[in-house]
Design a protein around this motif. Structure first.
Motif, PDB file in Angstrom:
ATOM      1  N   ASN A 251      -7.267  -7.731   3.077  1.00 21.73           N
ATOM      2  CA  ASN A 251      -6.728  -7.700   4.440  1.00 21.73           C
ATOM      3  C   ASN A 251      -6.862  -9.108   5.002  1.00 21.73           C
ATOM      4  O   ASN A 251      -7.931  -9.719   4.882  1.00 21.73           O
ATOM      5  CB  ASN A 251      -7.545  -6.764   5.323  1.00 21.73           C
ATOM      6  CG  ASN A 251      -7.437  -5.323   4.855  1.00 21.73           C
ATOM      7  OD1 ASN A 251      -6.361  -4.879   4.462  1.00 21.73           O
ATOM      8  ND2 ASN A 251      -8.545  -4.594   4.909  1.00 21.73           N
TER       9      ASN A 251
ATOM     10  N   ASN B 220      -6.426 -11.421   8.508  1.00 23.62           N
ATOM     11  CA  ASN B 220      -6.167 -11.429   9.961  1.00 23.62           C
ATOM     12  C   ASN B 220      -5.488 -12.732  10.346  1.00 23.62           C
ATOM     13  O   ASN B 220      -6.011 -13.809  10.062  1.00 23.62           O
ATOM     14  CB  ASN B 220      -7.484 -11.341  10.733  1.00 23.62           C
ATOM     15  CG  ASN B 220      -8.172 -10.022  10.461  1.00 23.62           C
ATOM     16  OD1 ASN B 220      -7.557  -8.968  10.564  1.00 23.62           O
ATOM     17  ND2 ASN B 220      -9.437 -10.085  10.094  1.00 23.62           N
TER      18      ASN B 220
ATOM     19  N   LYS C  65      -3.239  -7.831  11.409  1.00 23.74           N
ATOM     20  CA  LYS C  65      -3.892  -7.683  10.101  1.00 23.74           C
ATOM     21  C   LYS C  65      -2.856  -7.213   9.084  1.00 23.74           C
ATOM     22  O   LYS C  65      -2.177  -6.212   9.310  1.00 23.74           O
ATOM     23  CB  LYS C  65      -5.007  -6.636  10.223  1.00 23.74           C
ATOM     24  CG  LYS C  65      -5.941  -6.602   9.027  1.00 23.74           C
ATOM     25  CD  LYS C  65      -6.735  -5.315   8.981  1.00 23.74           C
ATOM     26  CE  LYS C  65      -8.065  -5.451   9.683  1.00 23.74           C
ATOM     27  NZ  LYS C  65      -8.902  -4.244   9.467  1.00 23.74           N
TER      28      LYS C  65
ATOM     29  N   ASN D 219      -2.262  -1.711   6.263  1.00 24.42           N
ATOM     30  CA  ASN D 219      -2.437  -1.823   7.705  1.00 24.42           C
ATOM     31  C   ASN D 219      -1.130  -1.629   8.456  1.00 24.42           C
ATOM     32  O   ASN D 219      -1.021  -1.985   9.633  1.00 24.42           O
ATOM     33  CB  ASN D 219      -3.006  -3.200   8.046  1.00 24.42           C
ATOM     34  CG  ASN D 219      -4.280  -3.458   7.280  1.00 24.42           C
ATOM     35  OD1 ASN D 219      -5.216  -2.676   7.348  1.00 24.42           O
ATOM     36  ND2 ASN D 219      -4.292  -4.530   6.491  1.00 24.42           N
TER      37      ASN D 219
ATOM     38  N   GLY E 235     -10.703 -12.473   6.629  1.00 25.73           N
ATOM     39  CA  GLY E 235     -10.228 -11.303   5.898  1.00 25.73           C
ATOM     40  C   GLY E 235     -11.313 -10.673   5.063  1.00 25.73           C
ATOM     41  O   GLY E 235     -12.414 -11.203   4.951  1.00 25.73           O
TER      42      GLY E 235
END
Ligand code: ANZ
Length: 801
Positions: A234, A236, A247, A335, A404
């Motif tokens: 993930n 950001n 995200k 996400n 992340g």
């Protein structure tokens, strides 16, 4: 002339009255083989020709292994809960068990008529309270370990069937609408309280432990892809003039320098916010939302988007990246937001082309990449490992920069485990007035006996109508029972253990006893499991999940239930699956009546390899029928005596035994039948046949065609014991007359001589002999051999300069 009608009947009665197929656990035999068929749903229409294909296959293997000294478990049973019985009962105002038991009787008689060596005292029936008591018990253990819980979830609601369906029971019709697999009724989403089993907790084991099995690689891949594990990260990203982050989830962080846009799903929080003040955005979303998400996500469909007038900031270059809402980013995966890399992802490429976004190639030597004119395939692709290393490096940078975290995502969802039906296992669960769950430990909790099984209409199970069953008082306190029932998959998750526990008096050894554990140590895993590939992900995944759980709570001694699986192919007619609606169904009963059970058995195996889907041919059936007659006639007409000294035929006989054994070991039963045919042809050439050899042939034949084999064995060979108890005949290699080989010898591709050589010659021996042949020696004079190409026993090519 062989009369199959009389003979089939005679031997069925013989096997029955002599209890030939009674299961005997040979206590001191440590060579065991558990051979399992996927047990059928006993439908009203009886056995289909597809069933005997697999069942005959396992019957042959069981008989063969038994003759080879194995302790054999080869049982059969009934997967008997399910919707058709429920619907029949509804329409006829009868109890579903009546219909179910009638169908079971029919199926059983059909299986007996085909001469299968099942001991029906070992049969399991998932609707038997003595059986489902343990299905309920396993559920209780799952609940106690936190792997079963009630959730309010959007389920597939089918108004016409008055029930909720699992995703697997829902199809997409040609217009893209969701419909029920059964009956093709419309299906919509509706929130409801449902039992869910947390199969996702076992996702890693379900992938990684496939390695312990000998399944076909294709089947392993289907399961692995269905579970859909994806290692990613993930990330950001900051949003310009906004204090929130966005995200994204990516499995390809190495492409981060190729990001040219950010894509979000239509219900992303950024969209929800902006939609209030932007009417065009609202219209766009309304339009998109009317098309189903998985349709939009398909590569071949047009990609649409709407610029949100916002920019994310690239974490490494600080460049501005436009944020779009798109129609192809899924809302419930990762996400719900992606980094768009058009040069390396096809959907992103199609999107970028449409919205004239830059396409920046950042990875060299990828197998596929995209640029202005479309897809490019790189045939030199050898870069998988390099990409994995690059991803690891970028991931580390992202984690070091605290923007992340690594993330593993799965496509597999938890298993929706309740149905609003009568004809299933009741949950042993009570609720008090505050909705607290109390487990009923006194099992089985049986289904109430009623003919009133109409759906409650409000989405609850028919059991909700039965207030005397639903309302319970214990110690002065009032409770209500759970009215949902378990899905049909429940019983099939552990039925293969049920056979092991089934006793002659119809009861079961307790699943959680040490006696059971010892038996599981002896019999598990299943050594050979044969069934259709349509069960690749549902039954085979669910039962592995339960088995792994039972391993974790120390009920079974090993991790995988099915060591080897063979998927049988389908039997087709005019290239299509047989179905009632197409009117192209072959009824096995008709074949048995017209040509005998042996013909059906032999024909289905002779059609081709077990895994292939093959065309049914009436001519082929007739051909096999004639062959069965031919075998019988041989014994009827030839003189069969002791000590016939026919060297040539003895060689053929030993060669036959050698080959047929090898073909069965390789599971090539069609080729094993060919070997029998070849041998019978040889026998016809001789005047006298050796009784010993012919007895051994009949033992082999009895695995495939037990009716005619027993008849020949008793009537012509005057034996008095069923062939089922024979030992597998051994061949004598020294009696096989070895023929010489003719190996052409080429020089630079031209044949110059032929080497006559004995059998079993090595490459080097061929070469040594070849160069000494005068014609070859002559051509080699003054030349150098630069290369030797040898195809075993076929040809030697010498390349010279
Ligand atoms: C950048 C990228 C570059 C990607 C590239 C792929 C290839 P699997 O392995 O199946 O999990 N993705 C992430 N979330 C998504 C969503 N909600 N809807 C649609 N697609 C989504 O696939 C992971 C990849 O699927 C992610 O990696 C993301 O695209 C996309 F050359 O990021 B990738």
């Amino acid at each position: 002339m062989y009369n199959h009608n009389l003979n089939d009947k005679k031997w069925i009665e013989y096997w029955k009255s002599n209890k030939t197929y009674k299961f005997v656990d040979e206590k001191n035999n440590n060579k065991k083989m558990y051979i399992l068929d996927m047990f059928p749903y006993p439908s009203g229409s009886g056995l289909h020709v597809g069933h005997p294909k697999g069942y005959t296959f396992t019957d042959v293997i069981s008989r063969y292994k038994k003759m080879n000294g194995y302790n054999i478990l080869h049982p059969m049973g009934w997967d008997a809960f399910g919707l058709p019985a429920e619907q029949y009962a509804l329409e006829n105002k009868k109890h579903p068990s009546e219909f179910t038991n009638k169908n079971i009787e029919k199926f059983k008689n059909q299986l007996i008529s085909l001469g299968y060596c099942y001991d029906f005292e070992k049969e399991v029936n998932t609707t038997d309270p003595q059986f489902y008591r343990w299905t309920q018990w396993i559920f209780v253990q799952l609940y106690k370990k936190g792997l079963a819980e009630i959730k309010d979830i959007d389920v597939n609601w089918c108004e016409a069937l008055g029930t909720v369906l699992a995703d697997e029971e829902v199809l997409t019709d040609s217009k893209g609408n969701k419909v029920s697999e059964r009956g093709k009724h419309p299906v919509i989403k509706k929130p409801m309280k449902q039992w869910v089993l947390k199969i996702t907790k076992y996702a890693d084991k379900l992938i990684d432990e496939l390695e312990l099995t000998d399944w076909p690689i294709g089947l392993k891949n289907i399961q692995t892809n269905w579970i859909g594990r994806s290692f990613g990260i993930n990330i950001n990203l900051k949003i310009e003039n906004d204090n929130r982050d966005i995200k994204v989830f990516t499995s390809r962080s190495d492409t981060i320098f190729g990001v040219t846009f950010i894509g979000v799903s239509i219900d992303h929080y950024l969209v929800k916010d902006l939609i209030k003040s932007d009417n065009n955005l609202k219209n766009f979303i309304d339009k998109i939302a009317s098309i189903k998400e998985y349709e939009r996500n398909k590569i071949e469909n047009e990609k649409n988007g709407y610029f949100l007038n916002k920019y994310a900031i690239h974490p490494f270059t600080n460049k501005k990246i436009p944020i779009y809402v798109t129609d192809y980013v899924l809302s419930n995966y990762g996400n719900g937001a992606i980094m768009g890399v058009p040069a390396h992802d096809e959907r992103d490429f199609l999107f970028a082309k449409k919205y004239k976004l830059p396409i920046i190639k950042v990875i060299e030597n990828e197998n596929e990449c995209y640029c202005g004119d479309g897809k490019h395939i790189n045939s030199d692709f050898i870069n998988g490992l390099n990409i994995a290393m690059a991803i690891e490096q970028v991931n580390e940078k992202i984690i070091a920069a605290k923007i992340g975290n690594k993330q593993v995502n799965y496509k597999l969802k938890d298993w929706l485990f309740s149905r609003q039906r009568y004809w299933g296992e009741p949950f042993p669960v009570l609720f008090d007035d505050n909705g607290n769950i109390i487990i009923e430990e006194n099992l089985p909790l049986t289904l109430p006996n009623t003919n009133n099984i109409s759906p409650s209409g409000d989405g609850q199970s028919p059991l909700a109508n039965l207030s005397s069953w639903v309302n319970v008082e214990i110690g002065g306190k009032k409770y209500k029972r759970e009215t949902n029932t378990m899905p049909q998959w429940a019983g099939s998750c552990w039925y293969f253990l049920g056979y092991i526990l089934k006793k002659d008096d119809g009861t079961y050894i307790p699943l959680n006893s040490s006696e059971a554990f010892e038996l599981f140590k002896k019999w598990m895993p299943v050594d050979l499991y044969v069934g259709g590939q349509e069960h690749a992900v549902l039954h085979l995944l669910y039962s592995r999940f339960w088995y792994k759980f039972l391993y974790d709570i120390e009920i079974v001694p090993n991790k995988e239930p099915f060591q080897k699986i063979i998927n049988q192919g389908m039997i087709l007619r005019n290239g299509e699956k047989m179905s009632k609606s197409k009117g192209n169904v072959v009824n096995p009963d008709d074949i048995v009546k017209d040509y005998g059970a042996d013909t059906l058995r032999l024909y289905e195996l002779f059609m081709g390899p077990i895994s292939a889907s093959l065309e049914w041919m009436d001519d082929g059936v007739f051909g096999i029928y004639k062959w069965v007659q031919r075998v019988y006639r041989l014994f009827e007409t030839k003189e069969i005596i002791e000590n016939v000294n026919n060297v040539e035929l003895t060689s053929k006989y030993n060669e036959f035994l050698k080959n047929v054994t090898q073909k069965i070991e390789d599971y090539d039963l069609n080729l094993a039948i060919s070997e029998m045919m070849i041998f019978i042809n040889e026998c016809y050439k001789a005047d006298k046949l050796d009784i010993n050899q012919m007895h051994n042939f009949i033992k082999v034949l009895s695995c495939f065609a037990p009716f005619v084999a027993e008849e020949i064995n008793f009537s012509f060979l005057k034996n008095k014991e069923s062939l089922f108890f024979s030992s597998w005949p051994k061949y004598d290699e020294t009696k096989i007359i070895k023929k010489d080989l003719n190996i052409p010898i080429q020089i630079n591709g031209k044949i110059r001589d032929i080497l006559i050589s004995p059998n079993n010659i090595t490459e080097d021996q061929v070469y040594q002999l070849a160069v000494k042949l005068p014609k070859i020696a002559q051509h080699l004079e003054g030349k150098t051999i630069v290369k030797k190409i040898y195809v075993k026993d076929k040809i030697l090519n010498l390349i010279v300069k």
